[in-house]
Structure formats: C-alpha cells, structure tokens
Enzyme design. Sequence first.
Site, short mmCIF file in Angstrom:
data_model
loop_
_atom_site.label_atom_id
_atom_site.label_comp_id
_atom_site.label_asym_id
_atom_site.label_seq_id
_atom_site.Cartn_x
_atom_site.Cartn_y
_atom_site.Cartn_z
N GLN A 1 -6.45 6.14 -32.57
CA GLN A 1 -6.26 6.25 -31.15
C GLN A 1 -5.12 7.14 -31.10
O GLN A 1 -5.34 8.10 -30.11
CB GLN A 1 -5.58 4.68 -30.73
CG GLN A 1 -5.90 4.50 -29.56
CD GLN A 1 -7.29 4.24 -29.29
OE1 GLN A 1 -8.10 3.75 -30.19
NE2 GLN A 1 -8.07 4.39 -28.21
N HIS B 1 -6.40 11.06 -30.53
CA HIS B 1 -7.20 11.39 -29.22
C HIS B 1 -6.20 12.64 -28.52
O HIS B 1 -6.56 13.44 -27.95
CB HIS B 1 -7.37 10.23 -28.20
CG HIS B 1 -8.51 9.74 -28.50
ND1 HIS B 1 -9.81 10.10 -28.08
CD2 HIS B 1 -8.81 8.22 -29.17
CE1 HIS B 1 -10.83 9.27 -28.53
NE2 HIS B 1 -9.98 8.10 -29.11
N GLU C 1 -5.80 -1.00 -22.97
CA GLU C 1 -7.26 -0.74 -22.73
C GLU C 1 -7.78 -1.39 -23.90
O GLU C 1 -8.84 -1.97 -23.92
CB GLU C 1 -7.45 0.89 -23.20
CG GLU C 1 -8.58 1.46 -23.18
CD GLU C 1 -8.63 2.96 -23.48
OE1 GLU C 1 -9.75 3.52 -23.33
OE2 GLU C 1 -7.83 3.43 -23.94
N HIS C 2 -7.28 -1.20 -25.20
CA HIS C 2 -8.09 -1.91 -26.33
C HIS C 2 -7.09 -2.84 -26.95
O HIS C 2 -5.62 -2.52 -27.19
CB HIS C 2 -8.56 -1.06 -27.61
CG HIS C 2 -9.48 0.20 -26.89
ND1 HIS C 2 -8.81 1.51 -26.60
CD2 HIS C 2 -10.58 0.46 -26.69
CE1 HIS C 2 -9.51 2.39 -26.27
NE2 HIS C 2 -10.55 1.66 -26.50
N ASP D 1 -15.61 2.14 -29.82
CA ASP D 1 -16.18 3.58 -29.35
C ASP D 1 -17.57 3.96 -29.32
O ASP D 1 -17.94 4.89 -28.72
CB ASP D 1 -15.06 4.45 -30.12
CG ASP D 1 -13.65 4.26 -29.58
OD1 ASP D 1 -13.40 3.71 -28.64
OD2 ASP D 1 -12.62 4.78 -30.30
N HIS E 1 -19.51 -11.73 21.32
CA HIS E 1 -19.67 -12.54 20.31
C HIS E 1 -20.14 -14.05 20.70
O HIS E 1 -21.18 -14.59 20.04
CB HIS E 1 -18.64 -12.79 19.29
CG HIS E 1 -18.36 -11.53 18.63
ND1 HIS E 1 -18.11 -10.29 18.86
CD2 HIS E 1 -18.22 -11.15 17.11
CE1 HIS E 1 -18.03 -9.39 18.25
NE2 HIS E 1 -18.04 -10.09 16.80
#
Length: 454
Positions: A279, A282, A347-348, A384, A445
């Site tokens: 990770q 990245h 996220e993960h 991924d 209405h």
Amino acid sequence: MIKIQKYSEVEDSFFNGRDFGGSIDVVKDVLNDVKNRGDEALAEYGAKFDVSAPASIEIPRSELEAAAEKMKRENPKLYDALCYSHDLALRFAKKQAESFDNFEMELEPGVFTGQKNIPVDRAGVYVPAGRFPLVSTVVMTVTPAVAAGVKEIILCTPPRVHPDDKAEAEKKGLGVPGKTFVGGKAYADENIMAAAHICGVTKAFACGGSQAIGALAFGTQSVPRTDVIVGPGNKFVAEAKKLVYGTVGIDMVAGPTEVFIIADKSANPSWVAADLLAQAEHDVVAQPVMATDSEELAKKVAEEIEKQLAVLETRATAEQSIKNCGRIIVCDNLEQAAEAANRKAPEHLELAMDEGEERDRIAELCHNYGSLFIGHGSAEVFGDYAAGLNHTLPTSGSARFTGGLSVRVFLKTVTTLRTVPGSKGAVASAVAAGNLGDAEGLAGHAKAARIRLG
C-alpha cells in the site's frame, strides 16, 4: 522506522478524514472552458499539459484491437492475467446485478407498487496513466458497467505519442513532459488500450486530466456526454468530479489509498509487512496501518518492514509513506483494534488471524470498511488485481457511509405505481391524499386526488 504507539496515545485527528483536495480555481476554469468551447479547449489543454496533443483525440477501435493482439503475442502472461481478472470481475458483477430485484407488489387491494433497476445509457470511465498506468483500473471500472447493461462505455485516458509519430517527435525533442508533440495520431498507453478492448469499451479517447472529466460531463464535438463518470485520478481529476456532480453521477471522490490490518500473534510478520508496503508504494501520502494486541508482533513487523524496504524497487515512495503516514497501534485487546478500525473506516481492512470463532467475532465487530480481507491468505493485492472484487473503494473515512464501485453505480432504481380505479386501495389513497393536500394548503393536489372518487 514505522511509528509504534498505544491506542490510548493515538490523536483524535488520526481518525478524521484526510483532505488533499480543496477548491482549485484552475479546475473550475478548465471545466467552464470545456463546456463552452468543447474540442477546441481540449486541444489547447492537451498542448499545455500532456506529452501529446493529437489532431483527433478518438482512438480508432483498430488501435485498441491491435494493442490487445500485440500484448497476446508479446506478453502472453499479462494478457492471460488481464483476461482472468476480467472474467472474475464480470462474474462477480453479474451476481451483484442479480441481487437488485425488479418487483411489483399489491400493497392494498387495487394498489400495485413496483421497483425497476434500469442501467444508465452511457457511462464515462477515466483511467490515469501517470507514473504507473493503471491497467487494472480498466477492468474495475468497465466491467461492472458491462454487467449492469450499459449500452455505451466511453473511456478517457492521457495521450501518448503514436509509434508512427515517434521519429518526428524525437527529432524535434518533443513528446516528453513539458514539451508536447502536437498534431499526431491519437494513442494511449498500450496496456490500457489492450485492456479497453478486452473489457468491451465502446469508444476510447486520448484525453486526460480535469479537461477529460469536463468532456465526459458536458460532451464536446468528439466526446459524447455521459450519465455517470467513474475512475480514480490526481487531485485535479478528483476536484473536477466533485464539481460536475449533479450534472452527472459519479462513483466517489477518492483520496490517497490506505490499508488497516488487524493482526494477532498468529500473523506472519513478513506477510503483514509486505501488505503494508504494497500500500505504501502507491504514494508518499498512502496510509499503511496495523493494529494488534501483541507488542512482540508490532516489533517484528516494524523490523520486517525495514528489511523489505532495503530491497524494494519502489523504496523512495514507500519509505516516505511509512515514515510520514504509517503506524502500528498496540491495543489492549482485539475488540479495541476493531473499535480503532471502525473509527478509521479504512479503504481496505485485513484480518490477519487464524480461522476460528475469534476471527469471526472480530469480523462481526467491524462494520466500516471498503473491502474486508479475511485470513492470512487473503492478501489485499488480490482484491486490487484478480479476485473478482472491485478495487475502486472509499477512502479518507468515507467508508462510514458508502461502499466501493459496483454495478449499483450504473443502475437507477426507479419506482412504479399501478392502480385499479374504484378499488378499495385506490379509494383509500385518494381520500388520504385529499386530506393531506388540504393540510398542506395545496388545493390542486387535493382536487387531483378527489376527482378520481367520482
């Protein structure tokens, strides 16, 4: 060395969402320009920001097919990996689509209500191609659109110099960052083009950055206007997606990637370290985090990170991420680790634990995450690339309220009403609607309801 601290020492700000965007005025100007001038604006921004600004930005389908054939011939392992990834993602996405039921039910005698899930007509996909052209992103963004039944899928990705133009570009010293080659043929990263063909893209355009988002949102003379835009990108792309939301739908506004690993003494330190570094590589602001109830494991993982960093090809990036954003949190127990994970909403989320009741219990305690990876063997990198799951996931705490990219993003859930005039249910609805119209002072209405009572 990665930071190690006790849970009681973790500052509250760690659990807040991280914002790397903000209002970027230049993006507003680009979007307005593309909206007003279309292809002319795209050409100017291409010449300003990209290595290539082709005379026509649409990449012919023959180029996509040729790229796929070249990959199959010259790099069969990559070709097979892409096909495998696409196959798993498509099967998973089709199963997702099956879970969104269409139905009609009789709520009251003569009153039939229903739900339909209808795909959008046209989806826009953005695929970055900076330092690391994200070929897997083609699979993750295009495949769920195909499974949803979207008729047209339009892909935009930054341009590259076409092979036919390379000699001329090199002769003039162009086609490199800061020196744009203008006027050649439309082309993009070959792996991205190959993946686009494999996954079923309808049209592809050599157009990147916030201007591509503007083109997909508003349409130009070349680029069709889309209904939904998905895919990751830099802060300018993220800001552009945020600004066009409402004109089109979007998947999410994604920030730097992150992983949170809950690990107990059964975890393999080298595996955990590898997952954290995967990770970290990245981005310098990627956030790798581990929470554990074992001080011994915390130390072993920290040591293993240093060993693996020493030989990691992407060390320059990963080391900064580990130093500036990474940490290991030592908790009193695994319940506290689950609490930390829920507060962080990563996220993960990985559970590096042996199979059994304890792991099942911790999994049940966790409820804020983009994707959950259960057990030592379930590496986040499988998600991924090739496990069927989608890797486009919520970041910066947004997993508290949303999930990742799925078939749902490309579907509109709409409702239907069908009544039998004069039926018990229709009469009851008319009476109730009339009374509610009176209460709100909306005489029209009330009349529209009561006129059906005869």
